[in-house]
Design a protein around this motif. Structure first.
Motif, PDB file in Angstrom:
ATOM      1  N   LEU A  95      43.436  38.525  38.643  1.00 19.30           N
ATOM      2  CA  LEU A  95      42.805  37.682  39.652  1.00 19.30           C
ATOM      3  C   LEU A  95      43.535  36.354  39.767  1.00 19.30           C
ATOM      4  O   LEU A  95      44.105  35.851  38.798  1.00 19.30           O
ATOM      5  N   ASN A  96      43.496  35.782  40.968  1.00 13.30           N
ATOM      6  CA  ASN A  96      43.990  34.425  41.156  1.00 13.30           C
ATOM      7  C   ASN A  96      43.101  33.460  40.378  1.00 13.30           C
ATOM      8  O   ASN A  96      41.925  33.741  40.121  1.00 13.30           O
ATOM      9  N   GLN A  97      43.648  32.321  40.036  1.00 12.08           N
ATOM     10  CA  GLN A  97      42.913  31.353  39.223  1.00 12.08           C
ATOM     11  C   GLN A  97      41.580  30.965  39.864  1.00 12.08           C
ATOM     12  O   GLN A  97      40.570  30.816  39.190  1.00 12.08           O
ATOM     13  N   GLY A  98      41.569  30.833  41.186  1.00 10.91           N
ATOM     14  CA  GLY A  98      40.347  30.434  41.867  1.00 10.91           C
ATOM     15  C   GLY A  98      39.242  31.468  41.816  1.00 10.91           C
ATOM     16  O   GLY A  98      38.071  31.143  42.031  1.00 10.91           O
ATOM     17  N   ASP A  99      39.602  32.721  41.534  1.00 12.31           N
ATOM     18  CA  ASP A  99      38.613  33.795  41.470  1.00 12.31           C
ATOM     19  C   ASP A  99      38.122  34.070  40.050  1.00 12.31           C
ATOM     20  O   ASP A  99      37.170  34.827  39.870  1.00 12.31           O
ATOM     21  N   GLU A 100      38.747  33.467  39.052  1.00 10.15           N
ATOM     22  CA  GLU A 100      38.403  33.776  37.660  1.00 10.15           C
ATOM     23  C   GLU A 100      36.943  33.464  37.331  1.00 10.15           C
ATOM     24  O   GLU A 100      36.315  34.163  36.554  1.00 10.15           O
ATOM     25  N   LYS A 101      36.398  32.400  37.928  1.00 10.98           N
ATOM     26  CA  LYS A 101      35.010  32.054  37.621  1.00 10.98           C
ATOM     27  C   LYS A 101      34.027  33.113  38.098  1.00 10.98           C
ATOM     28  O   LYS A 101      32.881  33.155  37.663  1.00 10.98           O
ATOM     29  N   TYR A 102      34.487  33.987  39.022  1.00  9.39           N
ATOM     30  CA  TYR A 102      33.644  35.061  39.529  1.00  9.39           C
ATOM     31  C   TYR A 102      34.014  36.413  38.911  1.00  9.39           C
ATOM     32  O   TYR A 102      33.605  37.461  39.415  1.00  9.39           O
ATOM     33  N   ARG A 103      34.825  36.420  37.836  1.00 10.32           N
ATOM     34  CA  ARG A 103      35.430  37.660  37.359  1.00 10.32           C
ATOM     35  C   ARG A 103      34.441  38.808  37.212  1.00 10.32           C
ATOM     36  O   ARG A 103      34.669  39.905  37.712  1.00 10.32           O
ATOM     37  N   TYR A 104      33.344  38.613  36.505  1.00  9.66           N
ATOM     38  CA  TYR A 104      32.462  39.743  36.204  1.00  9.66           C
ATOM     39  C   TYR A 104      31.768  40.269  37.459  1.00  9.66           C
ATOM     40  O   TYR A 104      31.581  41.480  37.618  1.00  9.66           O
ATOM     41  N   CYS A 105      31.411  39.369  38.368  1.00  8.87           N
ATOM     42  CA  CYS A 105      30.824  39.811  39.640  1.00  8.87           C
ATOM     43  C   CYS A 105      31.856  40.548  40.484  1.00  8.87           C
ATOM     44  O   CYS A 105      31.546  41.563  41.116  1.00  8.87           O
ATOM     45  N   ILE A 106      33.083  40.042  40.497  1.00  7.39           N
ATOM     46  CA  ILE A 106      34.160  40.710  41.226  1.00  7.39           C
ATOM     47  C   ILE A 106      34.420  42.096  40.648  1.00  7.39           C
ATOM     48  O   ILE A 106      34.674  43.053  41.381  1.00  7.39           O
ATOM     49  N   GLN A 107      34.346  42.208  39.317  1.00  9.69           N
ATOM     50  CA  GLN A 107      34.643  43.485  38.681  1.00  9.69           C
ATOM     51  C   GLN A 107      33.657  44.585  39.058  1.00  9.69           C
ATOM     52  O   GLN A 107      34.004  45.770  39.060  1.00  9.69           O
ATOM     53  N   LEU A 108      32.434  44.222  39.424  1.00  6.18           N
ATOM     54  CA  LEU A 108      31.504  45.233  39.916  1.00  6.18           C
ATOM     55  C   LEU A 108      32.013  45.801  41.237  1.00  6.18           C
ATOM     56  O   LEU A 108      31.966  47.018  41.474  1.00  6.18           O
ATOM     57  N   TYR A 109      32.523  44.939  42.108  1.00  5.06           N
ATOM     58  CA  TYR A 109      33.124  45.406  43.362  1.00  5.06           C
ATOM     59  C   TYR A 109      34.392  46.203  43.100  1.00  5.06           C
ATOM     60  O   TYR A 109      34.627  47.242  43.719  1.00  5.06           O
ATOM     61  N   HIS A 110      35.216  45.716  42.190  1.00  4.35           N
ATOM     62  CA  HIS A 110      36.459  46.412  41.888  1.00  4.35           C
ATOM     63  C   HIS A 110      36.179  47.830  41.391  1.00  4.35           C
ATOM     64  O   HIS A 110      36.834  48.787  41.836  1.00  4.35           O
ATOM     65  N   HIS A 111      35.208  47.949  40.501  1.00  6.57           N
ATOM     66  CA  HIS A 111      34.857  49.274  39.984  1.00  6.57           C
ATOM     67  C   HIS A 111      34.367  50.189  41.100  1.00  6.57           C
ATOM     68  O   HIS A 111      34.693  51.378  41.134  1.00  6.57           O
ATOM     69  N   ALA A 112      33.591  49.625  42.014  1.00  9.84           N
ATOM     70  CA  ALA A 112      33.020  50.435  43.096  1.00  9.84           C
ATOM     71  C   ALA A 112      34.067  50.920  44.086  1.00  9.84           C
ATOM     72  O   ALA A 112      33.952  52.017  44.642  1.00  9.84           O
ATOM     73  N   VAL A 113      35.124  50.121  44.294  1.00 15.19           N
ATOM     74  CA  VAL A 113      36.038  50.383  45.406  1.00 15.19           C
ATOM     75  C   VAL A 113      37.402  50.913  44.961  1.00 15.19           C
ATOM     76  O   VAL A 113      38.111  51.535  45.751  1.00 15.19           O
TER      77      VAL A 113
END
Length: 274
Positions: free
Chosen positions: A58-76
């Motif tokens: 992830l880009n540095q700006g997205d790191e604070k959202y990592r775990y929430c983003i990972q739910l989307y990543h897993h889904a898609v």
């Protein structure tokens, strides 16, 4: 007294139909107005990979959202969305759709949400050329038949008055051969009803398994708990703070405890329209 109130609200939010739909719309309309108060683009429970090597870069700006983003990543991640048209039903504050637009290169992704305020917010703060947000109801999607290659629904369907009605709309809007990814929590008492709706869906089930441990792994992270508590404290009226802590899965709240002891489980499913 507070415990009893939370149980009553829990029944309304998980098992009622029209009242649940109405109340969640009011809450999300209210939350959409708080973005300028506190920057938080996600409210999902998150996903923790057992193997850190599976975590997406992830880009540095997205790191604070990592775990929430990972739910989307897993889904898609297994849907091969590059160059395709994608629809997210229940796009909320738009963080998930923005992640897909920026990292997974769909030709176009549309986020649809029943909160007018949320849609206005998302179109203001997310500026990717292949991303747009529109107002609409999951029970009556404002799109033509056979419009999208991929449809996703992340931690949203428990707010809907009718899961079968929503699924019929997914089937209508999805192109033949298209894929639908669904992930959400489900109380143990409602599992049979949910599975019945999916069985009657009329689409081929490609994947189906439980991800409760991965979700709990994310909810146990202090960073995600601190961020959610800060958002709720700053951006939520005092009379909603208790219910929002509970339903955002903050550690040691009622919903967290039901996930921990198995009274609520979290599932992931993928279907294909034949």
């Amino acid at each position: 007294m507070r415990e009893l109130l939370n149980r009553i609200l829990g029944f309304i939010f998980f098992f009622s139909k029209k009242p649940k739909h109405f109340l969640w719309k009011k809450i999300y309309d209210r939350l959409a107005k708080t973005y300028d108060v506190f920057d938080w683009a996600f409210m999902n429970y998150g996903f923790d990979y057992n193997d850190k090597n599976q975590e997406p870069p992830l880009n540095q700006g997205d790191e604070k959202y990592r775990y929430c983003i990972q739910l989307y990543h897993h889904a898609v991640k297994g849907l091969q969305v590059e160059g395709k048209t994608v629809l997210e039903v229940g796009s909320g504050r738009g963080g998930g759709a923005s992640y897909i637009a920026r990292y997974m290169s769909p030709n176009k992704i549309t986020g649809v949400d029943y909160s007018k305020n949320a849609v206005t917010l998302c179109n203001r703060i997310h500026n990717e050329n292949n991303l747009e947000f529109v107002e609409g109801d999951a029970s009556s999607l404002p799109f033509n038949n056979n419009s999208y290659d991929v449809i996703i629904n992340v931690e949203s369907s428990h707010c809907y008055p009718s899961l079968p009605r929503f699924l019929s709309e997914v089937k209508r809007v999805l192109k033949p051969g298209g894929l639908f990814a669904w992930t959400d929590l489900c109380p143990e008492k409602a599992i049979e009803k949910y599975e019945g709706a999916f069985s009657d869906f009329g689409m081929k089930c490609v994947e189906s398994y439980e991800i409760t441990k991965n979700v709990l792994g994310a909810l146990d992270k202090e960073t995600i708990n601190e961020a959610k508590n800060e958002f709720i404290q700053k951006g939520t009226p005092f009379y909603l703070r208790g219910i929002m802590r509970d339903f955002s899965g903050v550690k040691n709240t009622n919903v967290y405890k039901t996930l921990k002891d198995g009274r609520t489980k979290y599932y992931f499913k993928v279907f294909q329209k034949i």
